[in-house]
Design an enzyme around this catalytic site. Structure first.
Site, PDB file in Angstrom:
ATOM      1  N   MET A  40      -1.586  -7.601   3.635  1.00 53.81           N
ATOM      2  CA  MET A  40      -1.093  -8.700   4.474  1.00 53.81           C
ATOM      3  C   MET A  40      -1.184  -8.451   5.975  1.00 53.81           C
ATOM      4  O   MET A  40      -0.653  -9.223   6.751  1.00 53.81           O
ATOM      5  CB  MET A  40       0.362  -9.027   4.089  1.00 53.81           C
ATOM      6  N   HIS A  99     -10.009 -13.487  -1.306  1.00 57.21           N
ATOM      7  CA  HIS A  99      -9.208 -14.566  -0.720  1.00 57.21           C
ATOM      8  C   HIS A  99      -9.139 -15.725  -1.710  1.00 57.21           C
ATOM      9  O   HIS A  99     -10.161 -16.096  -2.299  1.00 57.21           O
ATOM     10  CB  HIS A  99      -9.848 -15.028   0.601  1.00 57.21           C
TER      11      HIS A  99
HETATM   12  C1  GRF Z   1      -4.340 -12.741  -4.025  1.00 60.96           C
HETATM   13  O1  GRF Z   1      -4.244 -14.109  -4.284  1.00 60.96           O
HETATM   14  C2  GRF Z   1      -5.392 -12.469  -2.975  1.00 60.96           C
HETATM   15  O2  GRF Z   1      -6.439 -13.376  -3.007  1.00 60.96           O
HETATM   16  C3  GRF Z   1      -4.621 -12.656  -1.700  1.00 60.96           C
HETATM   17  O3  GRF Z   1      -3.344 -12.138  -1.967  1.00 60.96           O
HETATM   18  C4  GRF Z   1      -3.082 -12.188  -3.357  1.00 60.96           C
HETATM   19  C5  GRF Z   1      -2.789 -10.803  -3.779  1.00 60.96           C
HETATM   20  O4  GRF Z   1      -2.376 -10.708  -5.114  1.00 60.96           O
HETATM   21  N1  GRF Z   1      -5.319 -12.025  -0.604  1.00 60.96           N
HETATM   22  P1  GRF Z   1      -2.235  -9.296  -5.820  1.00 60.96           P
HETATM   23  O5  GRF Z   1      -1.316  -8.446  -4.924  1.00 60.96           O
HETATM   24  O6  GRF Z   1      -3.599  -8.691  -5.938  1.00 60.96           O
HETATM   25  O7  GRF Z   1      -1.605  -9.576  -7.139  1.00 60.96           O
END
Ligand code: GRF
Length: 207
Positions: free
Chosen positions: A94, A113
């Protein structure tokens, strides 16, 4: 020369389901790679626990312990370099990467994404898609450049948006595609089959 298996470093802030999909694909022999380390900016990220469960090194780095973003990213780079990472995978990470980190691993950082880029960059992509009223949404794996979700696109998959979709149902449909695409993109990279020319990434035929 890339090693076989390819050495991966994964950066994750949360749930870690994409990390899990990568680990599972490796286990199943569908992805010739090895996750050498998982780094998280969040101490309580379930992704760290998933890494530990898989016997993978899991490191928490607290951004508040560093004066600025380049310093924090410098600490990440030290960890990644320390294990000889060849490809960095952002999986629900993030934080925006510093330009220094992007330059250091130019064309060696992938992100996933939950939208068909270049539509709906940034946060809450599924909500943006619903609010815009699109009929098709999807997932994108792309190389990371200095922008937010702007780098060259490697793979995409589309899913329908249904009339009764909520953010949660749409996110789940997209997530299933993320879990399929991400290990596939890593496999193509590991096999040396991705060719980047400007914004365009082509996939060379396999042996
Ligand atoms: C996913 O939807 C990804 O595309 C976005 O954040 C989410 C992460 O999910 N960047 P996870 O932590 O891999 O379960």
């Amino acid at each position: 020369m890339r090693s076989s298996p390819l050495v991966l470093g994964v950066l994750a802030s949360g749930r870690g389901s994409n990390l899990q999909a990568i680990l599972d694909a490796i286990d199943a022999g569908r992805c010739p790679a090895r996750v050498a380390v998982v780094v998280s900016d969040r101490k309580d990220a379930p992704a760290l626990e998933r890494a530990r469960q898989a016997g993978t090194r899991a490191v928490h780095l607290d951004p508040r312990a560093y004066p600025d973003r380049p310093a924090f990213d410098g600490a990440i780079a030290t960890i990644l370099d320390g294990v000889g990472v060849e490809l960095v995978c952002l999986a629900g990470y993030m934080r925006v990467l510093s330009a220094e980190l992007v330059r250091r691993y130019r064309s060696r950082i992938l992100n996933v994404h939950p939208a068909l880029l270049p539509a709906f960059r940034g946060l809450d992509a599924q909500r943006q898609a619903l609010q815009h009223g699109v009929k098709v949404a999807g997932a994108t794996v792309h190389f990371v450049d200095e922008g937010v979700d702007t780098g060259p696109i490697v793979l995409q998959a589309a899913v329908p948006v249904l009339d009764d979709d909520t953010e949660a149902t749409l996110a789940a449909r997209i997530l299933a595609e993320e879990h399929r695409l991400y290990p596939e993109a890593i496999r193509l990279y590991a096999e040396g089959r991705l060719e980047v020319a400007g914004r365009r990434v082509s996939v060379r035929a396999g042996a």
